[in-house]
Design an enzyme around this catalytic site. Structure first.
Site, mmCIF file in Angstrom:
data_model
loop_
_atom_site.group_PDB
_atom_site.id
_atom_site.type_symbol
_atom_site.label_atom_id
_atom_site.label_comp_id
_atom_site.label_asym_id
_atom_site.label_seq_id
_atom_site.Cartn_x
_atom_site.Cartn_y
_atom_site.Cartn_z
ATOM 1 N N ASP D 140 0.810 -1.225 0.000
ATOM 2 C CA ASP D 140 0.000 0.000 0.000
ATOM 3 C C ASP D 140 0.842 1.272 0.000
ATOM 4 O O ASP D 140 0.293 2.366 -0.092
ATOM 5 C CB ASP D 140 -0.927 0.006 1.215
ATOM 6 N N GLY D 183 -6.185 -0.963 -0.447
ATOM 7 C CA GLY D 183 -5.967 0.299 0.230
ATOM 8 C C GLY D 183 -6.993 0.498 1.326
ATOM 9 O O GLY D 183 -7.999 1.166 1.132
ATOM 10 N N GLN D 287 -3.344 -8.148 -6.976
ATOM 11 C CA GLN D 287 -2.440 -7.019 -6.802
ATOM 12 C C GLN D 287 -1.189 -7.369 -6.006
ATOM 13 O O GLN D 287 -0.216 -6.630 -6.013
ATOM 14 C CB GLN D 287 -3.178 -5.865 -6.102
#
EC number: 2.7.1.11
Lengths: 361, 361, 361, 361
Positions: D140, D183, D287
């Site tokens: 992040d 996030g 991700q």
């Protein structure tokens, strides 16, 4: 003597649509010197007479682009066209209007590129006497009249890349990873991406699953020292014992909201049964987008050229198709309305089982 | 009753080799509970008895990896094996040694994965009485006994991506871009990547080119307002009028050095004839490497499983093959030594011409 | 009060040019409501008054596209403009013509996007009183006034992907693989892609190489059981002992032709010295094309917005730049003509040596 | 005098972990000739003394691989270690056991690679007198003590590719597409991928959104003739007016199941308000996986080398960090527990607004 043709793209997005358009326009204009009219947003453009007159530059540089430069629309059926006036919805047969539009343009034949809905209307127009040629399009590869449709291998590539990415994380972190892919009625994307990505479990609409069988597979892998598992699930997969609630109908909820799909449901069940942390990825429309893989670009180009050749030979009411390695054509009458599902005793399923894939059965 | 099989990978690199190995090992060990011995570096390992005994973990995580975990070697023929001692090179028939090694391991059948060289030796071993099964491998897709070989679509993907990248630059900067791809005797990679990438000119070994014809094509495009052109050339392409010097034999040069290939030659000729700035990219071994595309992983898996099934059915001396959509087998006697070149009147060439591709003829 | 600006893109291709244009147009038109004129094909369009008036739709969908929608030209200097008439070439100062064109359009400031050549002319126009703002562009990242230029990370990605692909083949087949990348005067692409791809040897213009040192490195790896090596070489690399002939001047050859570059030369030398099969890939203009990586799209967007903000603040004669993580500006007078080469005692070189990279020194 | 070091990787997956390990092992063993012990599965291996002794071959070929060859575990804190016996869970301080294990191996310093949890334990071990060096890891990019962390740019690449794919489909089919990215507390991935992908709306945890503002943005685009919109939403985004139910607590439901996340919620709200068909993609752990981009490989390599250099210089209790373009170090005491969120008045937000991005505020 053909002098002018029309073309439109209907239905959901599919990588390769632009490549078909390019081949149709280049062959019609370059090889035969016909004019080409493109109608916008699927049948909607044909109904509303919303069109462009192609020139050869319009199709330059689109071979590798997703989407369709003509636009599309999902559920417009000219024989039962949705009209909205003053907030009131009405359905009306506007097919005569289409016939007139085609006449007024002096179009000799329409090339109709789309899925089963688009092609069913194509057949109905053929019955009304319109000269049409169809090009099949389904991301799910579930059309019985053709061996392969363009866009499918690109969707498989997108799903396989996703499995590749999940693999290393699953392995390093001892996780169960679930990937939900498209396929409401036919599980081709799940099956081919699952084999290509080395999935441990593949769940298809064609093979109802038993959650215990999945849990056993995970446990079996654990005993072999493989502390992770990858599950690919088609959105239309369902359990043996009754349906799963995956849509928005949570009764009695103060605020009914969109639930996760089948992937989330299976994740819950596995976590409850095993205590294993389970993560879900939902690819959704990613599978419909992006740069088509070469396989799809070549197939799209073959389809587009073949559609124009059919017109040149005066073979109307047909759809281009792939059988084995050869481009051929089938009658629209025979082609529409027939779903091609995964043969649960077919070679691909056997291959997958041979390399250790479980199907939850 | 089969109890133990051996496997090796021979010849040049090809994406999908690991996927074949994985399928062979998983099916043989998991489905049939056979032992599997892997020989290293192609026939060299079989001659030297350099091997590993596979366990199921060895093939985990290799499905998406280029190369081959067994290694390969390019030109080792056990029937005429290259030996080097004290700087002196000697060739010797070591095939009996191979027969003995296989016997000593009590191997029931060898799976030989490789190109025409590897498979020719496979046939010769079959003639000597060794039980063998072949799996065809050629990046160039030029084997007559099978419709498609694994690795080919990955090479086409690499070449097509390259064309995509060159395209925008060529267009923005009004350049002629040349991409030299593999294909010494057969132009399949050039042809399929050229169609997929929208090349303007494709040069194949099968169609000798005339430089003036290429120059005319560039001029014709210029007149249409297209100030750039993309040319894909197979390394084995050649002009109509005699050969091109592309190797190291610059006579009388004080320092003979490696010349650029056919791509550089054509670039020179075009610059001289047109004044157009012309740029060359030589993909070389990039085309043999990298992550296999899903199409190749699935085909590799089908081949690997099918090879083991052939053994289980006692069908030795065969090679697995793809015909249309079906996996089948052909006799090694019939399979080797037959090159499949591009049919210059075939559908793909016609398709390409229909969308405006020139072949320099 | 600014009302109208102009923009052009000059010099070689570079991924991110379209992203800069998009940011300039969106910020100028959307935020400030200025008009924007785009001149075509670099300074050529400014000299010839060949332009488009942007509307906001023109820059939709170009963020991820290589090339430049305005076109570019490589060597047009308005202060010494190349003219060709009746086969005779003449150079002429047409800078006044440019001043007049800008005045006639009532353009308040020109945004000049380009490399050192384009920016040098920008400075010269600033000296003549034209209001200009510069945006630096060099694929080689060799401009001293800014830490990073857009396009560079995309080139590094292309080169790194190539190394990744070569790696598995090199390993499986015991080969020496050479990758020739861009970098005539500065070796940044070779250095960063070499570190990212895990190259064994990196050859830069900044560190003349000794072929024996490379051969020793290959031998050392062989002794460690690593039978392959990857060498990344910048096109401008050169040996310690004098220059290498890499261009077309093979004297006494009956047919002088284009030779391979430095990569081919080194391959020859290694093959002669070691007998190792050595393969060469020349990326060429692949490195200038394709979809810019996110890093470059963000940097391009920052540059484009910053250029418009400079104009809004009345800071003319400046160039936008990146220092550390911050966008800043420098005077064009200070910015041009200063090459940023690799510091041969800098951190990156030390890092590379720490993980075992050889530099041929 | 250092002779032996230990290393482990803790916390969630992050592309580049293997690149850090490779740099640590290569520098420690190759440059300094130290021994290196790798503990498996994060602190769990350090507690259980589950380890491998590295040799230099172990880190060959891992630079471009996702995951971590050492494995990781998410929530093991040696100071409060989770033990499960007879179905009973107990938490116990096992930090002394760790100190003893390190002593028994005669390890001179531990390299601890991980996120805020891992580094907090690192600090606590430093307080107990253990020699440690930290390497920060957070996908992040939300660690205040360093400008950038490895893995982040790879996650941005994955999210940006997804936006690219959604773009053409959204445009051709007039859809609103929502992409949910990681996030929870900081919106960096959403912000950078949103700018890089050209999103129309970006929703961050730092800027609570108003659904009407989003609906207005879609309507405004429609008026400009842009019939589609792309929305990127961080998983931790939330509406201005109270929280959103996104977890499993549907009360009164006969069968409580996992709900979709914030992306699904916003899709529902938009469909209700606009009638626009809205599609959701949830990237999830995609991700965290896959091949790290070159930027991350270089940063990982710099971090790994720098960690070993810190040890060599005797600077313990530190964490390596990036400030501007330079690698530096900060005290673990200062580094942990400080979240770096998006500055809602910072340059990136301003840039995004300049090119027309809405933030739902």
């Amino acid at each position: 003597m053909i002098k002018k043709i029309g073309v439109l793209t209907g239905g959901g997005d599919c990588p390769g649509l632009n490549a078909v358009l390019r081949a149709v326009v280049k062959t019609a204009m370059g090889k035969y010197e016909w004019e080409v009219i493109g109608f916008k947003d699927g049948y909607r453009g044909l109904v509303m007479n919303d069109y462009i007159k192609f020139n050869s530059r319009d199709v330059s540089g689109i071979l590798d682009k997703g989407g369709t430069i003509l636009g599309s629309s999902n559920r417009d059926n000219p024989f039962n066209f949705r009209l909205e006036k003053d907030g009131k919805v009405e359905y009306k047969d506007l097919s005569e209007r289409v016939m007139d539009n085609v006449s007024m343009h002096e179009i000799d034949c329409m090339v109709l590129i789309g899925g089963d809905g688009t092609l069913t209307s194509a057949r109905d127009f053929a019955r009304k006497g319109l000269k049409v040629v169809g090009v099949p399009k389904t991301i799910d590869n579930d059309l019985s009249a053709t061996d392969t449709t363009f866009g499918f291998m690109t969707a498989v590539e997108t799903a396989t890349e996703a499995i590749d990415k999940l693999h290393s994380t699953a392995e390093a972190h001892h996780r169960v990873m679930i990937l939900e892919v498209m396929g409401r009625y036919a599980g081709w994307i799940a099956l081919e991406s699952g084999i290509a990505g080395g999935a441990d479990v593949i769940l298809l609409p064609e093979i109802p699953y038993n959650i215990n069988s999945i849990v056993d597979k995970i446990a079996e892998r654990k005993q072999q020292g493989k502390l992770f598992s990858i599950i690919v699930v088609a959105e239309g997969a369902k359990p043996k014992d009754g349906d799963v609630v995956i849509s928005k109908i949570v009764e009695n909820s103060p605020d009914p909201i969109r639930l996760g799909g089948i992937g989330n449901r299976i994740a819950d069940d596995i976590e409850k049964a095993t205590g294993h942390e389970t993560r879900v990825t939902v690819l959704g429309h990613l599978q419909r987008g992006g740069r088509p893989v070469p396989y799809d670009r070549i197939l799209s180009t073959r389809y587009g050229v073949a559609a124009v050749e059919l017109i040149n030979e005066g073979k109307f009411g047909k759809m281009v198709a792939l059988q084995g390695n050869s481009i051929t054509d089938v009658s629209l009458e025979d082609a529409v309305g027939k779903l091609k599902t995964v043969d649960i005793n077919g070679e691909l399923i056997k291959i997958a089982r041979s390399v250790g894939v479980g199907f939850g059965d």
